[in-house]
Design a protein around this motif. Structure first.
Motif, PDB file in Angstrom:
ATOM      1  N   LEU A 221      81.136  86.916  49.554  1.00  0.00           N
ATOM      2  CA  LEU A 221      82.337  86.310  48.979  1.00  0.00           C
ATOM      3  C   LEU A 221      81.940  85.322  47.895  1.00  0.00           C
ATOM      4  O   LEU A 221      82.500  85.324  46.790  1.00  0.00           O
ATOM      5  N   GLY A 222      80.971  84.459  48.201  1.00  0.00           N
ATOM      6  CA  GLY A 222      80.491  83.491  47.213  1.00  0.00           C
ATOM      7  C   GLY A 222      79.920  84.171  45.977  1.00  0.00           C
ATOM      8  O   GLY A 222      80.193  83.768  44.845  1.00  0.00           O
ATOM      9  N   ARG A 223      79.139  85.225  46.187  1.00  0.00           N
ATOM     10  CA  ARG A 223      78.528  85.928  45.054  1.00  0.00           C
ATOM     11  C   ARG A 223      79.577  86.621  44.195  1.00  0.00           C
ATOM     12  O   ARG A 223      79.560  86.523  42.959  1.00  0.00           O
ATOM     13  N   TYR A 224      80.495  87.335  44.825  1.00  0.00           N
ATOM     14  CA  TYR A 224      81.463  88.108  44.056  1.00  0.00           C
ATOM     15  C   TYR A 224      82.444  87.222  43.292  1.00  0.00           C
ATOM     16  O   TYR A 224      82.822  87.533  42.156  1.00  0.00           O
ATOM     17  N   LEU A 225      82.842  86.106  43.882  1.00  0.00           N
ATOM     18  CA  LEU A 225      83.754  85.217  43.151  1.00  0.00           C
ATOM     19  C   LEU A 225      83.040  84.527  41.997  1.00  0.00           C
ATOM     20  O   LEU A 225      83.619  84.325  40.923  1.00  0.00           O
ATOM     21  N   GLU A 226      81.792  84.172  42.204  1.00  0.00           N
ATOM     22  CA  GLU A 226      81.014  83.593  41.100  1.00  0.00           C
ATOM     23  C   GLU A 226      80.825  84.624  39.992  1.00  0.00           C
ATOM     24  O   GLU A 226      80.934  84.303  38.805  1.00  0.00           O
ATOM     25  N   ARG A 227      80.569  85.868  40.376  1.00  0.00           N
ATOM     26  CA  ARG A 227      80.418  86.939  39.393  1.00  0.00           C
ATOM     27  C   ARG A 227      81.726  87.155  38.631  1.00  0.00           C
ATOM     28  O   ARG A 227      81.722  87.388  37.421  1.00  0.00           O
ATOM     29  N   THR A 228      82.842  87.075  39.331  1.00  0.00           N
ATOM     30  CA  THR A 228      84.153  87.224  38.701  1.00  0.00           C
ATOM     31  C   THR A 228      84.368  86.151  37.646  1.00  0.00           C
ATOM     32  O   THR A 228      84.754  86.437  36.504  1.00  0.00           O
ATOM     33  N   GLU A 229      84.112  84.895  38.020  1.00  0.00           N
ATOM     34  CA  GLU A 229      84.326  83.791  37.080  1.00  0.00           C
ATOM     35  C   GLU A 229      83.365  83.881  35.894  1.00  0.00           C
ATOM     36  O   GLU A 229      83.761  83.689  34.741  1.00  0.00           O
ATOM     37  N   ASN A 230      82.095  84.181  36.168  1.00  0.00           N
ATOM     38  CA  ASN A 230      81.115  84.277  35.090  1.00  0.00           C
ATOM     39  C   ASN A 230      81.463  85.404  34.122  1.00  0.00           C
ATOM     40  O   ASN A 230      81.308  85.265  32.904  1.00  0.00           O
ATOM     41  N   THR A 231      81.925  86.525  34.674  1.00  0.00           N
ATOM     42  CA  THR A 231      82.300  87.652  33.815  1.00  0.00           C
ATOM     43  C   THR A 231      83.466  87.264  32.916  1.00  0.00           C
ATOM     44  O   THR A 231      83.447  87.524  31.706  1.00  0.00           O
ATOM     45  N   ALA A 232      84.481  86.636  33.498  1.00  0.00           N
ATOM     46  CA  ALA A 232      85.641  86.212  32.709  1.00  0.00           C
ATOM     47  C   ALA A 232      85.235  85.218  31.626  1.00  0.00           C
ATOM     48  O   ALA A 232      85.663  85.326  30.465  1.00  0.00           O
ATOM     49  N   ARG A 233      84.389  84.266  31.977  1.00  0.00           N
ATOM     50  CA  ARG A 233      83.976  83.249  31.003  1.00  0.00           C
ATOM     51  C   ARG A 233      83.158  83.884  29.877  1.00  0.00           C
ATOM     52  O   ARG A 233      83.366  83.598  28.697  1.00  0.00           O
ATOM     53  N   LEU A 234      82.239  84.753  30.250  1.00  0.00           N
ATOM     54  CA  LEU A 234      81.359  85.347  29.250  1.00  0.00           C
ATOM     55  C   LEU A 234      82.124  86.273  28.306  1.00  0.00           C
ATOM     56  O   LEU A 234      81.896  86.277  27.094  1.00  0.00           O
ATOM     57  N   LEU A 235      83.052  87.052  28.832  1.00  0.00           N
ATOM     58  CA  LEU A 235      83.856  87.930  27.985  1.00  0.00           C
ATOM     59  C   LEU A 235      84.704  87.109  27.013  1.00  0.00           C
ATOM     60  O   LEU A 235      84.836  87.458  25.838  1.00  0.00           O
ATOM     61  N   SER A 236      85.274  86.028  27.501  1.00  0.00           N
ATOM     62  CA  SER A 236      86.117  85.188  26.662  1.00  0.00           C
ATOM     63  C   SER A 236      85.325  84.570  25.508  1.00  0.00           C
ATOM     64  O   SER A 236      85.745  84.621  24.348  1.00  0.00           O
ATOM     65  N   VAL A 237      84.154  84.013  25.824  1.00  0.00           N
ATOM     66  CA  VAL A 237      83.339  83.374  24.793  1.00  0.00           C
ATOM     67  C   VAL A 237      82.797  84.409  23.808  1.00  0.00           C
ATOM     68  O   VAL A 237      82.772  84.181  22.595  1.00  0.00           O
TER      69      VAL A 237
END
Length: 310
Positions: free
Chosen positions: A12-28
Motif C-alpha cells: 500500500l505504501g509503495r503503490y501510493l507513493e508510486r501513484t503520487e510520484n507518477t502524477a508529479r513527474l508527468l505534470s512537471v
C-alpha cells in the motif's frame, strides 16, 4: 501482526507513493516539454526511461509521442506501472487491510480510484490531464497527512512507511539519472543554455525547489542539486533521508541484520561520493548501484517478514 497483513500494508505504501510520484513527474515533464524549444534533447521518451518502461511501451505502441506516452503512463491497464494500475493495486491492498487503519483512509484511496476511472478519457486533452493529475497529487498528500495524524505509530504504520520510503528513494534516483544526460560532455549548446532550467525542473518534480532555495541559498547548478537530493538528511525526498527512515522502521522488527548491512553500504556510497566532481558515467553507475541495493532491501524484507508463496 500477520505476515500477510504486513505485506499488504508495505505494498500500500509503495503503490501510493508510486501513484503520487507518477502524477508529479508527468505534470512537471509536461510543463517542461511545452516551455523548452524543440532543439533541446528532452523528449517524451525520457519519461519512459525514468520509469524503466521503454520495452513494455514499444510492445503496445509504435511512437513515443505525447498522446501515446501519457496514455501509457497514466491510464493503460496493460502496464502495471501506470498511474491507474498503481492506484488500483493500492486500493486492493487497503481494501483487504481496512481493520488496521481508520475508515477515512480507505475512503480517500477509493475516491481517487473512482476519480481516475471516471475521468481516464480526459487524459487525451492537456487541460483535463492537468486537472486530473493535480487532484491525484492532492489526494495522495491528504492520505499521507491523515495517516500521520490519525493512525497509531505501530508496526502497521511502520510497514506503510517502509514501503513508501523504499519507493521514494528509488524514484528519486530515477529522476536524477536525467543528470547523466544533462552533464554529458557531448550535450548540445542549446542543452547547455537551458541547463539551469532543466535542473530547476528536476527539483520541481520532487517538490524540492523552495527547500533547496532556503537551505542552499545558491544558484541552481548540477553539483548542489545532486548533493542536496542525494545527501540532505532533512529533506523528505532525498535518498539519504529515505534510507534513514527505512533504518528507523526496521529497528522495531526482528531479524534485520542483513538489511542493516545493505543500508550501511548505501550510506557509505552517499558519504564518499563527491557530487560536485562526479562524471555522467559515474553518476549513472552510482544510481544503478543504489537501485540494485534498494531492490535487495525489498527482497530481504519480503523473505524475512512476508509469507512465502510456493
Amino acid at each position: 501482526m500477520l505476515s500477510r497483513s504486513a505485506e499488504r500494508l508495505y505494498w500500500l505504501g509503495r503503490y501510493l507513493e508510486r501513484t503520487e510520484n507518477t502524477a508529479r513527474l508527468l505534470s512537471v515533464h509536461m510543463n517542461l516539454m511545452f516551455d523548452l524549444p524543440m532543439s533541446v534533447e528532452i523528449s517524451w521518451r525520457n519519461l519512459l526511461t525514468i520509469f524503466g518502461a521503454g520495452e513494455r511501451f514499444f510492445q503496445l505502441y509504435e511512437t513515443p509521442d505525447e498522446h501515446n506516452t501519457m496514455r501509457f503512463l497514466l491510464a493503460d491497464t496493460n502496464y502495471r506501472g501506470s498511474l491507474f494500475s498503481s492506484l488500483n493495486f493500492a486500493r486492493e491492498n487497503i481494501r483487504t487491510s481496512r481493520d488496521l487503519m481508520p475508515d477515512e483512509a480507505w475512503q480517500q484511496v477509493n475516491e481517487m480510484y473512482l476519480l481516475i476511472r471516471e475521468k481516464s478519457d480526459s487524459t487525451a486533452n492537456r487541460r483535463g490531464r492537468v486537472i486530473l493529475l493535480n487532484d491525484i497529487m492532492r489526494g495522495c498528500q491528504r492520505f499521507t497527512g491523515f495517516l500521520s495524524g490519525a493512525m497509531s505509530q505501530d508496526d502497521a504504520y511502520r510497514f506503510i512507511q517502509l514501503g513508501r520510503n523504499i519507493e521514494r528513494a528509488d524514484m528519486t534516483t530515477r529522476i536524477l539519472d536525467i543528470g547523466s544526460t544533462l552533464l554529458a560532455e557531448d550535450r548540445s549548446d542549446k542543452m547547455r543554455e537551458y541547463e539551469n532550467t532543466l535542473w530547476m525542473n528536476v527539483l520541481k518534480s520532487l517538490s524540492a525547489l523552495l527547500m533547496y532555495r532556503k537551505h542552499r541559498r545558491l544558484r541552481i547548478n548540477s553539483g548542489d542539486v545532486l548533493d542536496y537530493l542525494m545527501k540532505d538528511a532533512n529533506f523528505p525526498r532525498s535518498v539519504g533521508h529515505c534510507i534513514d527512515e527505512v533504518e528507523t522502521c526496521i529497528r522495531y522488527f526482528p531479524q534485520s541484520e542483513e538489511l542493516f548491512e545493505n543500508i550501511s553500504t548505501v550510506k557509505k556510497l552517499l558519504k564518499t561520493t563527491d557530487f560536485y566532481k562526479i562524471t555522467p558515467k559515474n553518476l549513472h553507475e552510482l544510481l544503478d548501484n543504489i537501485q540494485v541495493k534498494l531492490d535487495e532491501m525489498h527482497q530481504q524484507i519480503a523473505a524475512t517478514w512476508f509469507l512465502a508463496v510456493n
